[in-house]
Design a protein around this motif. Structure first.
Motif, PDB file in Angstrom:
ATOM      1  N   ARG A   1      -3.263   1.601   8.939  1.00  0.00           N
ATOM      2  CA  ARG A   1      -3.237   2.917   8.664  1.00  0.00           C
ATOM      3  C   ARG A   1      -2.536   3.211   7.214  1.00  0.00           C
ATOM      4  O   ARG A   1      -3.100   4.171   6.581  1.00  0.00           O
ATOM      5  CB  ARG A   1      -2.262   3.744   9.643  1.00  0.00           C
ATOM      6  CG  ARG A   1      -2.941   4.213  10.877  1.00  0.00           C
ATOM      7  CD  ARG A   1      -2.085   5.405  11.599  1.00  0.00           C
ATOM      8  NE  ARG A   1      -0.798   5.004  11.527  1.00  0.00           N
ATOM      9  CZ  ARG A   1       0.080   4.554  12.626  1.00  0.00           C
ATOM     10  NH1 ARG A   1      -0.734   4.156  13.662  1.00  0.00           N
ATOM     11  NH2 ARG A   1       1.284   4.318  12.594  1.00  0.00           N
ATOM     12  N   ASP A   2      -1.692   2.485   6.681  1.00  0.00           N
ATOM     13  CA  ASP A   2      -1.060   2.458   5.487  1.00  0.00           C
ATOM     14  C   ASP A   2      -2.468   2.097   4.520  1.00  0.00           C
ATOM     15  O   ASP A   2      -2.451   2.679   3.345  1.00  0.00           O
ATOM     16  CB  ASP A   2      -0.080   1.449   5.213  1.00  0.00           C
ATOM     17  CG  ASP A   2       1.239   1.820   5.879  1.00  0.00           C
ATOM     18  OD1 ASP A   2       1.240   3.115   6.356  1.00  0.00           O
ATOM     19  OD2 ASP A   2       2.123   1.081   6.138  1.00  0.00           O
ATOM     20  N   ILE A   3      -3.038   0.915   4.722  1.00  0.00           N
ATOM     21  CA  ILE A   3      -4.105   0.662   4.085  1.00  0.00           C
ATOM     22  C   ILE A   3      -5.344   1.859   3.755  1.00  0.00           C
ATOM     23  O   ILE A   3      -5.635   2.246   2.872  1.00  0.00           O
ATOM     24  CB  ILE A   3      -4.716  -0.473   4.406  1.00  0.00           C
ATOM     25  CG1 ILE A   3      -3.743  -1.808   4.194  1.00  0.00           C
ATOM     26  CG2 ILE A   3      -6.035  -0.996   3.886  1.00  0.00           C
ATOM     27  CD1 ILE A   3      -4.162  -3.277   4.761  1.00  0.00           C
ATOM     28  N   GLN A   4      -5.467   2.289   4.849  1.00  0.00           N
ATOM     29  CA  GLN A   4      -6.642   3.526   5.310  1.00  0.00           C
ATOM     30  C   GLN A   4      -6.102   4.536   4.161  1.00  0.00           C
ATOM     31  O   GLN A   4      -6.803   5.072   3.597  1.00  0.00           O
ATOM     32  CB  GLN A   4      -6.623   3.898   6.520  1.00  0.00           C
ATOM     33  CG  GLN A   4      -7.402   5.195   6.523  1.00  0.00           C
ATOM     34  CD  GLN A   4      -7.768   5.829   8.147  1.00  0.00           C
ATOM     35  OE1 GLN A   4      -6.884   5.250   8.787  1.00  0.00           O
ATOM     36  NE2 GLN A   4      -8.371   6.610   8.140  1.00  0.00           N
ATOM     37  N   GLU A   5      -4.723   4.964   4.410  1.00  0.00           N
ATOM     38  CA  GLU A   5      -4.313   5.952   3.312  1.00  0.00           C
ATOM     39  C   GLU A   5      -4.373   5.473   1.989  1.00  0.00           C
ATOM     40  O   GLU A   5      -4.665   6.674   1.023  1.00  0.00           O
ATOM     41  CB  GLU A   5      -2.939   6.391   3.911  1.00  0.00           C
ATOM     42  CG  GLU A   5      -2.800   7.011   5.133  1.00  0.00           C
ATOM     43  CD  GLU A   5      -1.212   7.194   5.568  1.00  0.00           C
ATOM     44  OE1 GLU A   5      -0.373   6.746   4.719  1.00  0.00           O
ATOM     45  OE2 GLU A   5      -1.160   7.531   6.743  1.00  0.00           O
ATOM     46  N   ARG A   6      -4.059   4.535   1.708  1.00  0.00           N
ATOM     47  CA  ARG A   6      -4.199   4.315   0.329  1.00  0.00           C
ATOM     48  C   ARG A   6      -5.410   3.948  -0.274  1.00  0.00           C
ATOM     49  O   ARG A   6      -5.959   4.273  -1.461  1.00  0.00           O
ATOM     50  CB  ARG A   6      -3.274   2.771  -0.066  1.00  0.00           C
ATOM     51  CG  ARG A   6      -1.787   2.988  -0.327  1.00  0.00           C
ATOM     52  CD  ARG A   6      -1.137   1.791  -0.857  1.00  0.00           C
ATOM     53  NE  ARG A   6      -0.730   1.276   0.303  1.00  0.00           N
ATOM     54  CZ  ARG A   6      -0.397   0.029   0.819  1.00  0.00           C
ATOM     55  NH1 ARG A   6      -0.790  -0.948   0.160  1.00  0.00           N
ATOM     56  NH2 ARG A   6       0.130  -0.329   1.960  1.00  0.00           N
ATOM     57  N   TYR A   7      -6.441   3.496   0.486  1.00  0.00           N
ATOM     58  CA  TYR A   7      -7.769   2.896  -0.126  1.00  0.00           C
ATOM     59  C   TYR A   7      -8.979   3.431   0.417  1.00  0.00           C
ATOM     60  O   TYR A   7     -10.027   3.364  -0.543  1.00  0.00           O
ATOM     61  CB  TYR A   7      -8.003   1.457   0.259  1.00  0.00           C
ATOM     62  CG  TYR A   7      -6.910   0.491  -0.492  1.00  0.00           C
ATOM     63  CD1 TYR A   7      -6.627   0.560  -1.907  1.00  0.00           C
ATOM     64  CD2 TYR A   7      -5.938  -0.037   0.286  1.00  0.00           C
ATOM     65  CE1 TYR A   7      -5.664  -0.469  -2.539  1.00  0.00           C
ATOM     66  CE2 TYR A   7      -4.672  -0.950  -0.342  1.00  0.00           C
ATOM     67  CZ  TYR A   7      -4.687  -1.095  -1.499  1.00  0.00           C
ATOM     68  OH  TYR A   7      -3.827  -1.839  -2.209  1.00  0.00           O
TER      69      TYR A   7
END
Length: 171
Positions: A145-151
């Motif tokens: 989820r963190d990666i999704q929000e960032r990228y």
């Protein structure tokens, strides 16, 4: 006139690439949530239904979407064939699942370790293994989820911008 068609084609191709890349980033947390729910259903089948693994995989695989549905249903079929152990069937299908999904090596390794314990212990120990696997998958989902929000937005933008850069360089 022909150069404009080429420019539009290049821009379209790179934009599609960017959106597909963003889709893979977006799919990973969704697939991890689906996998966690499925493992919880497997836990219920084992603990409360006392269902044999081949039947449990059949029950939990039917309502799922692809590729998880075929993962569990094929394992069930392999076990019903009697030629494979649970671990062999799990490993065989895990390789296919790794290719068909956006799961990273961390998730695949968690599933590999879980598969090595399947069917080898009593119900209580199996439940502890499922809980441990769910804890690991929770951590992986948070990271996804963190990666999704960032990228996710960046992937889309990069597709468009790379197309524009290529078009500008070729003009």
């Amino acid at each position: 006139m022909l150069s404009w068609f080429g420019a539009i084609a290049i821009l379209s191709a790179t934009t599609i690439f960017g959106f597909e890349w963003a889709k893979r980033v977006r799919e990973r947390p969704k697939r991890l949530r689906e996998l966690k729910v499925t493992l919880q259903a497997l836990e219920a089948e084992i603990m409360y239904g006392s269902t044999p693994l081949s039947e449990a995989f059949q029950h939990i695989g039917k309502p799922l979407k692809e590729p998880l549905a075929s993962f569990f249903l094929t394992i069930s079929d392999l076990l019903n064939g009697g030629e494979h152990t649970v671990q062999e069937a799990w490993e065989c299908q895990l390789e296919i699942l790794a290719k068909e999904t956006s799961f990273k090596s961390g998730e695949i390794e968690v599933l590999r370790q879980f598969g090595s314990t399947l069917g080898r212990h009593d119900k209580e120990h199996q439940q502890k293994q499922i809980q441990l696997t769910l804890a690991h998958l929770n951590r992986e989902e948070k990271e996804a989820r963190d990666i999704q929000e960032r990228y996710e937005k960046m992937c889309k933008s990069l597709g468009v911008l790379m197309g524009l850069l290529i078009v500008i360089l070729l003009m």
